[in-house]
Design a protein around this motif. Structure first.
Motif, mmCIF file in Angstrom:
data_model
loop_
_atom_site.group_PDB
_atom_site.id
_atom_site.type_symbol
_atom_site.label_atom_id
_atom_site.label_comp_id
_atom_site.label_asym_id
_atom_site.label_seq_id
_atom_site.Cartn_x
_atom_site.Cartn_y
_atom_site.Cartn_z
ATOM 1 N N VAL A 239 -36.676 12.365 -50.001
ATOM 2 C CA VAL A 239 -36.007 13.084 -48.922
ATOM 3 C C VAL A 239 -36.470 14.539 -48.877
ATOM 4 O O VAL A 239 -36.615 15.183 -49.916
ATOM 5 C CB VAL A 239 -34.477 13.035 -49.121
ATOM 6 C CG1 VAL A 239 -33.758 13.862 -48.067
ATOM 7 C CG2 VAL A 239 -33.989 11.587 -49.110
ATOM 8 N N SER A 284 -31.228 7.420 -42.861
ATOM 9 C CA SER A 284 -30.499 8.681 -42.991
ATOM 10 C C SER A 284 -28.994 8.432 -43.005
ATOM 11 O O SER A 284 -28.251 9.043 -43.789
ATOM 12 C CB SER A 284 -30.860 9.625 -41.844
ATOM 13 O OG SER A 284 -32.213 10.031 -41.922
ATOM 14 N N LEU A 289 -27.431 11.483 -45.232
ATOM 15 C CA LEU A 289 -28.204 12.721 -45.172
ATOM 16 C C LEU A 289 -27.620 13.639 -44.108
ATOM 17 O O LEU A 289 -26.962 13.185 -43.164
ATOM 18 C CB LEU A 289 -29.673 12.427 -44.840
ATOM 19 C CG LEU A 289 -30.439 11.526 -45.817
ATOM 20 C CD1 LEU A 289 -31.900 11.444 -45.400
ATOM 21 C CD2 LEU A 289 -30.315 12.014 -47.249
ATOM 22 N N GLN A 293 -32.019 16.865 -42.793
ATOM 23 C CA GLN A 293 -32.831 16.141 -43.768
ATOM 24 C C GLN A 293 -33.422 14.883 -43.137
ATOM 25 O O GLN A 293 -32.908 14.366 -42.155
ATOM 26 C CB GLN A 293 -31.973 15.743 -44.984
ATOM 27 C CG GLN A 293 -31.440 16.913 -45.786
ATOM 28 C CD GLN A 293 -30.493 16.449 -46.886
ATOM 29 O OE1 GLN A 293 -29.549 15.690 -46.638
ATOM 30 N NE2 GLN A 293 -30.743 16.900 -48.110
ATOM 31 N N ARG A 294 -34.492 14.404 -43.737
ATOM 32 C CA ARG A 294 -35.105 13.162 -43.278
ATOM 33 C C ARG A 294 -35.697 12.417 -44.474
ATOM 34 O O ARG A 294 -36.011 13.022 -45.514
ATOM 35 C CB ARG A 294 -36.214 13.431 -42.258
ATOM 36 C CG ARG A 294 -37.479 14.056 -42.851
ATOM 37 C CD ARG A 294 -38.550 14.278 -41.800
ATOM 38 N NE ARG A 294 -39.800 14.779 -42.379
ATOM 39 C CZ ARG A 294 -40.797 13.998 -42.775
ATOM 40 N NH1 ARG A 294 -40.709 12.683 -42.652
ATOM 41 N NH2 ARG A 294 -41.898 14.520 -43.288
#
Length: 323
Positions: A239, A284, A289, A293-294
Motif C-alpha cells: 500500500v 481498498s 484504506l 491510499q491505494r
C-alpha cells in the motif's frame, strides 16, 4: 569504481523485479564516482502502462538494487539531480553492507503452487511483515479465496481487450525455440507451464480464439489462476499514498520483496489488483484504506522448495550497459 566492478553491480541490479520482465533499465558509467540510469525507449508497455508508472516503478526497483549491490563493497550510492536521465547515482562515501544484500540475487518470482504442509510456518514468518506501514497482511483462507476469484474476474476484464492481449503475448516466451526465452519477458518455465500447456495458452490468447471461447464461457476457466492463488499461505498487500512518487514506490517494493525473501518466503505479484480500477477499489474497501491510499500490488506468498524456483531470464550485460 572500476569498469569491472560496475559490470558486477549492474549484473546484480538487473535481477530487480520489473513489470512483465521487460527490463526497461539501461546503465552508463559516467566516471569513477557517477552512474547514469536511463530508460530503454523500446522496452515499454504503451497499452498496459500508458502513463509509464509501472516502468518508472521498475526503474526505482533497479535503482534500489544498484544501491544494495554497491553496499556489499562498502560503497554508499546516493541519488543526484539530473534532467537528461531517469536517475543518477553518485558515490557518497562508505557504508556497511545493506541488511538485505545477502538475498539480493536470491529473489525470484514464483508463480506455482505453494507447499501446503508448510502453510503454518509461512504464515508465522509473514506475520513480521505486518509491522510495516505499507503492508496489509491477509492470512485467512476464505479471504484469500475471495481475493483469488476477484483477481481472476479483473484479469478477464483486461483480457477482453484485444490490444492488451497482443501486448501481453508479445512478451510471452512459450517455447525454448523462442530466441528470447532466456533473455526477457515471461517464459513458460517462469509461468509454471509445461510445454503443451504453454502452446495451448498461446493459442487461447489469440484472436478470434479467445473471443469464441469467451462467448462459450470457457475462456475464464482456461486462464484462471485462482487455484494457484488459493494455495498461498498469505497475501501481502503493498500500500502507498496515491500521490507517492512511483520511483520511490519501486524502491520500497523491491525492499519489501527482498525482506520476504530473507524470511524464506517465495512470492509472485497479483498486479491486476492494483491496475484494474474496480479491483483496486474493492481491495481498498476490503483493507479499510483511506481515500489517500491505494493498493499498488498484492504479493501471494508461501513456502516452496528452492529447487522449484525458476532461473532468471535476463538480457546480456552488453545490452544494458551503454558505452
Amino acid at each position: 569504481m572500476t569498469p569491472e566492478l560496475f559490470r558486477e553491480l549492474v549484473a546484480e541490479a538487473a535481477l530487480s523485479p520489473n513489470v512483465h520482465n521487460i527490463q526497461p533499465t539501461l546503465w552508463r558509467l559516467v566516471d569513477a564516482t557517477t552512474i547514469a540510469m536511463l530508460t530503454h525507449p523500446e522496452r515499454t508497455l504503451p497499452w498496459g502502462d500508458p502513463s509509464g508508472r509501472d516502468v518508472t516503478t521498475s526503474l526505482g526497483a533497479a535503482f534500489e538494487g544498484m544501491v544494495i549491490a554497491a553496499s556489499k563493497h562498502g560503497i554508499k550510492l546516493s541519488r543526484a539531480a539530473t534532467e537528461t536521465e531517469a536517475a543518477r547515482l553518485v558515490v557518497d562515501g562508505q557504508c556497511d553492507p545493506d541488511p538485505l544484500a545477502a538475498v539480493l540475487t536470491k529473489r525470484r518470482t514464483y508463480r506455482g503452487r505453494f507447499d501446503s504442509r508448510r502453510k503454518d510456518e509461512a504464515r508465522e514468518k509473514a506475520q513480521s511483515l505486518a509491522s510495516r506501514a505499507d503492508v496489509r497482511l491477509i492470512t485467512r483462507g476464505d479471504d484469500i479465496a475471495a481475493i483469488a476469484d476477484q483477481a481472476d474476474t479483473a484479469t478477464m476484464r483486461f483480457y477482453r481487450d484485444r490490444a492488451y492481449r497482443q501486448e501481453l503475448t508479445s512478451w510471452m516466451r512459450l517455447t525454448k525455440l523462442d530466441p528470447n526465452y532466456a533473455r526477457d519477458g515471461l517464459n513458460a518455465r517462469a509461468m509454471e507451464m509445461s510445454a503443451p500447456l504453454a502452446i495451448a495458452a498461446g493459442m487461447v490468447m489469440q484472436y478470434p480464439t479467445f473471443e469464441i471461447l469467451d462467448k462459450l464461457q470457457l475462456a475464464a476457466s482456461l486462464t484462471a489462476e485462482a487455484g494457484v492463488t488459493k494455495t498461498a499461505s498469505a497475501l501481502v498487500a503493498f500500500v502507498q499514498d496515491r500521490d507517492a512518487d512511483p520511483f520511490q514506490t519501486g524502491r520500497d517494493w523491491h525492499r519489501l520483496w527482498l525482506e520476504m525473501t530473507a524470511l524464506g518466503l517465495a512470492a509472485s505479484p497479483l498486479t491486476i489488483l492494483g491496475d484494474d480500477e474496480q479491483a483496486a477499489t474493492e481491495m481498498s474497501q476490503r483493507l479499510n484504506l483511506t481515500p489517500h491510499q491505494r493498493v499498488v500490488t498484492v504479493l501471494r506468498a508461501g513456502m516452496v522448495d528452492a529447487r522449484k524456483l525458476p532461473p532468471p531470464a535476463r538480457l546480456p550485460l552488453d545490452e544494458v550497459i551503454l558505452a
